[in-house]
Design a protein around this motif. Structure first.
Motif, PDB file in Angstrom:
ATOM      1  N   LEU A 123       0.846  -1.190   0.000  1.00 15.52           N
ATOM      2  CA  LEU A 123       0.000   0.000   0.000  1.00 15.52           C
ATOM      3  C   LEU A 123       0.883   1.241   0.000  1.00 15.52           C
ATOM      4  O   LEU A 123       1.993   1.233   0.537  1.00 15.52           O
ATOM      5  CB  LEU A 123      -0.896   0.003   1.235  1.00 15.52           C
ATOM      6  N   SER A 124       0.388   2.299  -0.584  1.00 14.76           N
ATOM      7  CA  SER A 124       1.123   3.560  -0.540  1.00 14.76           C
ATOM      8  C   SER A 124       1.079   4.101   0.883  1.00 14.76           C
ATOM      9  O   SER A 124       0.302   3.636   1.717  1.00 14.76           O
ATOM     10  CB  SER A 124       0.492   4.569  -1.496  1.00 14.76           C
ATOM     11  N   GLU A 126      -0.048   6.919   1.863  1.00 18.16           N
ATOM     12  CA  GLU A 126      -1.371   7.515   2.093  1.00 18.16           C
ATOM     13  C   GLU A 126      -2.414   6.435   2.353  1.00 18.16           C
ATOM     14  O   GLU A 126      -3.261   6.582   3.244  1.00 18.16           O
ATOM     15  CB  GLU A 126      -1.773   8.355   0.873  1.00 18.16           C
ATOM     16  N   GLU A 127      -2.355   5.343   1.581  1.00 16.22           N
ATOM     17  CA  GLU A 127      -3.302   4.243   1.774  1.00 16.22           C
ATOM     18  C   GLU A 127      -3.105   3.590   3.139  1.00 16.22           C
ATOM     19  O   GLU A 127      -4.074   3.203   3.807  1.00 16.22           O
ATOM     20  CB  GLU A 127      -3.122   3.196   0.667  1.00 16.22           C
ATOM     21  N   THR A 128      -1.851   3.455   3.553  1.00 15.48           N
ATOM     22  CA  THR A 128      -1.550   2.851   4.857  1.00 15.48           C
ATOM     23  C   THR A 128      -2.130   3.695   5.983  1.00 15.48           C
ATOM     24  O   THR A 128      -2.736   3.166   6.931  1.00 15.48           O
ATOM     25  CB  THR A 128      -0.027   2.712   5.048  1.00 15.48           C
ATOM     26  N   ASP A 130      -4.644   5.755   5.727  1.00 18.71           N
ATOM     27  CA  ASP A 130      -6.097   5.658   5.601  1.00 18.71           C
ATOM     28  C   ASP A 130      -6.602   4.350   6.190  1.00 18.71           C
ATOM     29  O   ASP A 130      -7.627   4.310   6.888  1.00 18.71           O
ATOM     30  CB  ASP A 130      -6.490   5.754   4.125  1.00 18.71           C
ATOM     31  N   LEU A 131      -5.873   3.275   5.914  1.00 14.68           N
ATOM     32  CA  LEU A 131      -6.245   1.964   6.443  1.00 14.68           C
ATOM     33  C   LEU A 131      -6.231   1.969   7.970  1.00 14.68           C
ATOM     34  O   LEU A 131      -7.179   1.498   8.618  1.00 14.68           O
ATOM     35  CB  LEU A 131      -5.277   0.901   5.910  1.00 14.68           C
ATOM     36  N   ILE A 170      -7.639  -3.022   1.918  1.00 12.27           N
ATOM     37  CA  ILE A 170      -8.199  -1.692   2.147  1.00 12.27           C
ATOM     38  C   ILE A 170      -9.583  -1.535   1.526  1.00 12.27           C
ATOM     39  O   ILE A 170     -10.424  -0.778   2.039  1.00 12.27           O
ATOM     40  CB  ILE A 170      -7.242  -0.598   1.622  1.00 12.27           C
ATOM     41  N   LYS A 174     -12.802  -0.282   3.622  1.00  8.59           N
ATOM     42  CA  LYS A 174     -13.594   0.883   3.220  1.00  8.59           C
ATOM     43  C   LYS A 174     -15.081   0.549   3.172  1.00  8.59           C
ATOM     44  O   LYS A 174     -15.927   1.336   3.617  1.00  8.59           O
ATOM     45  CB  LYS A 174     -13.131   1.378   1.839  1.00  8.59           C
TER      46      LYS A 174
END
Length: 266
Positions: A123-124, A126-128, A130-131, A170, A174
């Motif tokens: 994951l990027s 940012e994704e990390t 967010d997760l 993710i 979501k």
């Protein structure tokens, strides 16, 4: 009158309960981050850099131990004047060394898992973030220790959340996050004084349990493998040590094979 006397106590209990819930939430997310992300990545790196060498060393140790035992069994039969049946001896060795084989297979699985994990799409940043944010909110809404009145459906949803977080799914997180709702509380009922007292006591016990669990994770493998991974010099020393042990087993195996061959041609 009683209500006036109890109000400050109830207010203090609610504050304590909220504080404990927040502490528990932080501890649970820290523990799960350790279990499902940090420790798995540490284990992956360790297996790919050092663990595979440990596997080879253990494999040679198993061969050495088996040959040593084989020599003992042959010698015992010769001492008793019995015929040496190699097939029978090998079958006995298969039985005696079953646990060794199981441990070897376990180490192979660890290496395979490390290779597979290294190939996973990461994951990027940012994704990390967010997760982690969504997971923490879902834990707050669905963790049974924080929400004792969950329905079976909500509890099942919590298990789905944990499973998805463990593999970094993710998309599922979501979906569940939107399904639960980030701002709605699952339980808006007012707690009685007795219920608050019991809830505080229960939360205190759980907080201590999770603290101990986090401490255990940080003081046992694979987390402590960081000792080698974070220090290049220590890693080199460990690898050299393993290579020397491996060479020692190679020499011992060669000697044992020669000795067994000599015993069988008498």
């Amino acid at each position: 009158m009683n209500g006036i006397i109890e109000f400050p106590q109830a207010k203090k209990l609610r504050e304590d309960v909220e504080r404990l819930k927040q502490e528990l939430l932080d501890l649970v997310t820290e523990r799960d981050e350790l279990k499902f992300n940090i420790c798995k990545n540490i284990k992956m790196d360790y297996m790919l850099e050092i663990g595979y060498i440990e596997y080879k060393v253990y494999e040679k140790y198993c061969e050495y131990a088996r040959l040593r035992r084989k020599k003992e069994l042959i010698q015992a039969r010769e001492n008793r004047g019995e015929e040496v049946d190699i097939e029978e001896i090998e079958q006995q060795l298969d039985s005696e060394f079953e646990d060794y084989i199981n441990k070897l297979n376990e180490k192979i699985r660890d290496i395979t898992e490390a290779i597979d994990r290294s190939k996973m799409e990461s994951l990027s940043e940012e994704e990390t973030k967010d997760l982690k944010r969504m997971y923490k909110e879902l834990v707050k809404k669905l963790h049974p220790d924080l929400n004792p009145d969950l329905t079976e459906e909500q509890l099942e949803m919590f298990y789905q959340v944990v499973d998805a977080y463990e593999v970094g799914d993710i998309i599922t997180i979501k979906i569940l996050y939107n399904l639960v709702g980030a701002s709605e509380s699952l339980d808006s009922s007012e707690s009685t004084l007795d219920k608050l007292v019991k809830e505080k006591s229960n939360l205190e016990k759980i907080v201590e349990e999770i603290k101990m669990e986090v401490e255990h994770i940080k003081t046992t493998p694979p987390y402590i493998f960081k000792y080698y991974l974070d220090d290049e010099e220590k890693k080199k020393v460990r690898i050299k040590e393993l290579e020397e042990i491996s060479a020692g087993y190679d020499e011992a195996i060669t000697i044992l094979k020669a000795q067994i061959k000599e015993m069988l041609v008498k």
